[in-house]
Design an enzyme around this catalytic site. Structure first.
Site, short mmCIF file in Angstrom:
data_model
loop_
_atom_site.label_atom_id
_atom_site.label_comp_id
_atom_site.label_asym_id
_atom_site.label_seq_id
_atom_site.Cartn_x
_atom_site.Cartn_y
_atom_site.Cartn_z
N GLN A 183 37.44 75.94 -9.86
CA GLN A 183 36.54 74.90 -9.35
C GLN A 183 35.86 75.34 -8.05
OE1 GLN A 183 38.22 71.32 -7.71
NE2 GLN A 183 36.35 70.13 -8.00
N ILE A 206 41.74 86.16 -13.65
CA ILE A 206 42.90 86.53 -14.46
C ILE A 206 42.50 86.54 -15.93
CG2 ILE A 206 44.84 85.84 -12.97
CD1 ILE A 206 44.82 83.14 -14.61
N TYR A 221 53.80 71.28 -5.41
CA TYR A 221 52.52 71.71 -4.85
C TYR A 221 52.56 71.61 -3.32
CZ TYR A 221 47.39 71.69 -4.25
OH TYR A 221 46.09 71.97 -3.88
#
Ligand code: AKB
Length: 317
Positions: free
Chosen positions: A12, A35, A143
């Site tokens: 993004q 990747i 996270y």
């Protein structure tokens, strides 16, 4: 900043940041790192060099840094908050083992490093209103754990080895080029896509849940400006609060309805995302970023909504 490696260039942020830096430094090597399975396409592929750059593969990264004489690394590889709750070990591996690879390469090859932190680095004990720059950071999500560790490791490499690490705590980012994947704030992007397509939006976040949000052009400006900032003015490094707007789903729905009358939304709250959202700030205090490197956003909710709807109409209709 002359030769830049953007790791996660097809995500993004990366897809827009890589293009912005290529336009800013046309004479530089601005390498789009990706990747397998997320290769660059179109303009991103054609407008400059690209290379497979897996954060978990240190020798691959080192080869790119040497080949293109890289002086700045934007490390955008990450599993976002909701996905990281499903795959916590993988999130740690990418976000922290990957970061260690990058910091070691940066130390040996004199590179500056930007690794974003997030509103996710805060937790339920953090003051939610005007969240200070320096405050309690006890997140309960994986996270969040990786983002706090990212901030600490980046500062450690600066203080111990002099590696030029700098970063910002991004709010939820709203954009119209590449969709986010697996974040808690993704709803604030997806709602615009649904509205422009004339569809009803099913919101996974409950009414009354405020979070910091930002339009992508401001986020890109922050990512560039912090790396170009005069280091003698920086009291902080990893990471600066930056803010531009805060809203809950109802405020966002009402704003979109002003521009797309008849737009409909209903709620199906996702408990994982909702729990994460409730532990994040309502609105961060970004005065340190304003004082130390002249941070100032350009977009408010109205300006962003007009621009998002216009861009998505051109893209989708
Ligand atoms: C997420 O929702 O996980 C991200 C973030 C706020 O860091 N967009």
């Amino acid at each position: 900043m002359k030769n830049v490696l953007v790791i996660g260039s097809t995500g993004q942020i990366g897809s827009e940041l890589t293009m912005k830096i290529r336009r800013m430094i046309p004479e530089g090597n601005i390498v789009a790192g990706y990747i397998k399975g997320a290769e660059p396409k179109g303009e991103l592929l054609e407008s400059g060099p690209s290379a497979e750059a897996d954060v978990c593969n240190g020798s691959q990264l080192l080869e790119i840094v040497k080949k293109y004489d890289i002086d700045t690394i934007y490390n955008l590889a990450a599993l976002l908050s909701a996905v990281a709750e499903k795959k916590p070990q993988l999130a740690w591996h990418i976000q922290i083992d990957g970061l260690m690879n990058i910091l070691e390469i940066a130390r040996e090859n004199n590179c500056a490093v930007f690794t974003p932190s997030s509103i996710g680095s805060f937790g339920p004990e953090t003051p939610r209103a005007n969240t200070p720059q320096d405050t309690i950071q006890r997140p309960r999500s994986m996270y969040g754990c990786t983002k706090v560790a990212t901030e600490l490791l980046s500062d450690y490499y600066f203080h111990k080895y002099g590696v030029d690490t700098r970063s910002v705590r991004f709010p939820g980012l709203i954009s119209n080029v590449t969709l986010p994947g697996g974040g808690t704030t993704d709803y604030a992007v997806e709602i615009y896509y649904a509205a422009v397509r004339g569809e009803e939006f099913v919101c996974p976040i409950a009414p009354g849940t405020f979070m910091d949000m930002m339009y992508m052009p401001d986020a890109l400006k922050a990512a560039v400006d912090i790396m170009n900032a005069d280091p003698s003015r920086l009291v902080h490094r990893n990471s600066f609060n930056i803010a531009s707007m805060s809203f809950d789903p109802e405020i966002l729905r009402a704003k979109i309805e002003e521009h797309i009358p008849g737009f409909k939304m209903r709620y199906e709250v996702d408990p994982v995302r909702q729990a994460i959202a409730e532990s994040w700030p309502d609105k961060m205090d970004d005065s340190c970023a304003r004082e130390e490197w002249d941070w100032k956003p350009s977009y408010d909710l109205e300006g962003m909504t007009v621009d998002m709807i216009d861009a998505l109409r051109k893209k989708l209709l």
